[in-house]
Design an enzyme around this catalytic site. Structure first.
Site, PDB file in Angstrom:
ATOM      1  N   GLU A 105       0.854  -1.185   0.000  1.00  0.00           N
ATOM      2  CA  GLU A 105       0.000   0.000   0.000  1.00  0.00           C
ATOM      3  C   GLU A 105       0.890   1.235   0.000  1.00  0.00           C
ATOM      4  O   GLU A 105       1.988   1.220   0.570  1.00  0.00           O
ATOM      5  CB  GLU A 105      -0.970  -0.007   1.184  1.00  0.00           C
ATOM      6  CG  GLU A 105      -0.297  -0.109   2.514  1.00  0.00           C
ATOM      7  CD  GLU A 105      -1.190  -0.664   3.604  1.00  0.00           C
ATOM      8  OE1 GLU A 105      -2.103  -1.444   3.309  1.00  0.00           O
ATOM      9  OE2 GLU A 105      -0.947  -0.296   4.764  1.00  0.00           O
ATOM     10  N   TYR A 117       6.821   1.223  -8.310  1.00  0.00           N
ATOM     11  CA  TYR A 117       6.063  -0.023  -8.198  1.00  0.00           C
ATOM     12  C   TYR A 117       5.489  -0.429  -9.559  1.00  0.00           C
ATOM     13  O   TYR A 117       5.489  -1.614  -9.904  1.00  0.00           O
ATOM     14  CB  TYR A 117       4.956   0.120  -7.158  1.00  0.00           C
ATOM     15  CG  TYR A 117       5.444   0.452  -5.769  1.00  0.00           C
ATOM     16  CD1 TYR A 117       6.672  -0.031  -5.312  1.00  0.00           C
ATOM     17  CD2 TYR A 117       4.698   1.245  -4.902  1.00  0.00           C
ATOM     18  CE1 TYR A 117       7.124   0.278  -4.041  1.00  0.00           C
ATOM     19  CE2 TYR A 117       5.142   1.546  -3.627  1.00  0.00           C
ATOM     20  CZ  TYR A 117       6.358   1.070  -3.202  1.00  0.00           C
ATOM     21  OH  TYR A 117       6.807   1.369  -1.937  1.00  0.00           O
TER      22      TYR A 117
HETATM   23  C1  LIG Z   1      10.136   5.809  -3.359  1.00  0.00           C
HETATM   24  C2  LIG Z   1      11.657   5.712  -3.283  1.00  0.00           C
HETATM   25  C3  LIG Z   1      12.012   4.435  -2.517  1.00  0.00           C
HETATM   26  C4  LIG Z   1      12.219   5.632  -4.703  1.00  0.00           C
HETATM   27  O1  LIG Z   1      13.622   5.449  -4.648  1.00  0.00           O
HETATM   28  P1  LIG Z   1      14.566   5.662  -5.966  1.00  0.00           P
HETATM   29  O2  LIG Z   1      15.832   4.929  -5.751  1.00  0.00           O
HETATM   30  O3  LIG Z   1      14.632   7.094  -6.293  1.00  0.00           O
HETATM   31  O4  LIG Z   1      13.655   4.868  -7.030  1.00  0.00           O
HETATM   32  P2  LIG Z   1      13.968   4.535  -8.551  1.00  0.00           P
HETATM   33  O5  LIG Z   1      15.027   5.467  -9.066  1.00  0.00           O
HETATM   34  O6  LIG Z   1      14.219   3.071  -8.672  1.00  0.00           O
HETATM   35  O7  LIG Z   1      12.554   4.811  -9.230  1.00  0.00           O
HETATM   36  C5  LIG Z   1      11.837   5.993  -9.004  1.00  0.00           C
HETATM   37  C6  LIG Z   1      10.989   6.312 -10.237  1.00  0.00           C
HETATM   38  O8  LIG Z   1      10.154   7.449  -9.944  1.00  0.00           O
HETATM   39  C7  LIG Z   1      10.435   8.471 -10.876  1.00  0.00           C
HETATM   40  N1  LIG Z   1      10.212   9.732 -10.174  1.00  0.00           N
HETATM   41  C8  LIG Z   1      11.050  10.387  -9.349  1.00  0.00           C
HETATM   42  N2  LIG Z   1      10.442  11.499  -8.892  1.00  0.00           N
HETATM   43  C9  LIG Z   1       9.204  11.516  -9.430  1.00  0.00           C
HETATM   44  C10 LIG Z   1       8.096  12.407  -9.343  1.00  0.00           C
HETATM   45  N3  LIG Z   1       8.131  13.497  -8.568  1.00  0.00           N
HETATM   46  N4  LIG Z   1       6.968  12.117 -10.051  1.00  0.00           N
HETATM   47  C11 LIG Z   1       6.893  11.001 -10.819  1.00  0.00           C
HETATM   48  N5  LIG Z   1       7.909  10.117 -10.934  1.00  0.00           N
HETATM   49  C12 LIG Z   1       9.047  10.379 -10.248  1.00  0.00           C
HETATM   50  C13 LIG Z   1      11.849   8.234 -11.336  1.00  0.00           C
HETATM   51  O9  LIG Z   1      12.111   8.853 -12.576  1.00  0.00           O
HETATM   52  C14 LIG Z   1      11.842   6.701 -11.441  1.00  0.00           C
HETATM   53  O10 LIG Z   1      11.116   6.278 -12.571  1.00  0.00           O
HETATM   54  P3  LIG Z   1      11.894   5.770 -13.922  1.00  0.00           P
HETATM   55  O11 LIG Z   1      12.752   4.600 -13.499  1.00  0.00           O
HETATM   56  O12 LIG Z   1      10.764   5.355 -14.823  1.00  0.00           O
HETATM   57  O13 LIG Z   1      12.690   6.946 -14.412  1.00  0.00           O
HETATM   58  C15 LIG Z   1      12.291   6.960  -2.600  1.00  0.00           C
HETATM   59  O14 LIG Z   1      11.801   8.113  -3.248  1.00  0.00           O
HETATM   60  C16 LIG Z   1      12.007   7.067  -1.114  1.00  0.00           C
HETATM   61  O15 LIG Z   1      12.734   6.522  -0.300  1.00  0.00           O
HETATM   62  N6  LIG Z   1      10.949   7.812  -0.743  1.00  0.00           N
HETATM   63  C17 LIG Z   1      10.614   8.015   0.674  1.00  0.00           C
HETATM   64  C18 LIG Z   1      10.111   6.746   1.308  1.00  0.00           C
HETATM   65  C19 LIG Z   1       8.890   6.214   0.586  1.00  0.00           C
HETATM   66  O16 LIG Z   1       7.995   6.950   0.188  1.00  0.00           O
HETATM   67  N7  LIG Z   1       8.825   4.867   0.445  1.00  0.00           N
HETATM   68  C20 LIG Z   1       7.732   4.192  -0.241  1.00  0.00           C
HETATM   69  C21 LIG Z   1       6.561   3.982   0.605  1.00  0.00           C
HETATM   70  S1  LIG Z   1       6.883   2.763   1.888  1.00  0.00           S
END
Ligand SMILES: CC(C)(COP(=O)(O)OP(=O)(O)OC[C@H]1O[C@@H](n2cnc3c(N)ncnc32)[C@H](O)[C@@H]1OP(=O)(O)O)[C@@H](O)C(=O)NCCC(=O)NCCS
Length: 147
Positions: A105, A117
């Site tokens: 979720e 995801y």
């Molecule tokens: C969610 C999270 C884990 C992603 O980590 P990350 O290493 O940056 O993830 P990835 O690079 O593998 O993928 C992120 C994707 O989102 C995209 N993205 C980044 N910012 C974005 C935004 N503002 N809007 C839409 N997409 C976005 C990236 O381009 C990437 O997509 P792509 O591979 O198609 O280019 C990180 O942002 C995080 O730790 N967030 C805070 C904790 C959290 O919310 N965890 C999830 C809920 S438990």
């Protein structure tokens, strides 16, 4: 390069740090301890060559179904597909254990997480209205089903 490995109690300080920099409502030290001790949970950490913990993921398996409980990437390491690497590690392990359905979720406004995801094969199946607090927000329920 980073190495993804199973996390243990020795990673507790690093996981506490990640929680505080990644979430508006960080999991407590006690919750993290219970997670690390739970036989239902599998936890991975991504560690840099100079021993910085860049990310962690908590996966839980109950009655043959998997759930992604938590994933976060240190803000300094975001946008480099570390998130994808963690989710793919989890999915490989789920598949190895014969788990064919994994759920999670996520906050409706969490665009980077939703993108991550969807990139990893999860699809939106339901919405839980006003599920989250601080701030109040809907939860999107996603599933990834094999076959
Ligand atoms: C969610 C999270 C884990 C992603 O980590 P990350 O290493 O940056 O993830 P990835 O690079 O593998 O993928 C992120 C994707 O989102 C995209 N993205 C980044 N910012 C974005 C935004 N503002 N809007 C839409 N997409 C976005 C990236 O381009 C990437 O997509 P792509 O591979 O198609 O280019 C990180 O942002 C995080 O730790 N967030 C805070 C904790 C959290 O919310 N965890 C999830 C809920 S438990």
């Amino acid at each position: 390069m980073v190495t993804v490995r199973r996390a243990g109690m020795e990673d507790l300080p690093a996981l506490n740090h990640l929680e505080t920099v990644c979430f508006s409502l960080p999991w407590s030290d006690n919750t993290l301890r219970e997670m690390l001790e739970s036989p239902l949970d599998t936890v991975w950490a991504a560690v840099t060559p100079n021993r910085r913990t860049a990310a962690y993921l908590d996966y839980r398996e109950v009655a043959g179904e998997g759930e992604l409980m938590r994933v976060c990437v240190d803000p300094a390491f975001r946008g480099r597909h570390f998130g994808r690497m963690m989710v793919e590690t989890m999915l490989r392990e789920a598949k190895r254990r014969g788990v064919t359905a994994v759920t999670l979720e996520v906050r409706a406004s969490n665009a980077p997480a939703l993108r991550l995801y969807e990139n990893c094969g999860f699809r939106r199946e339901a919405v839980r209205k006003d599920y989250y607090d601080s701030p109040k927000e809907d939860a999107i329920i996603m599933w990834r089903r094999e076959g």
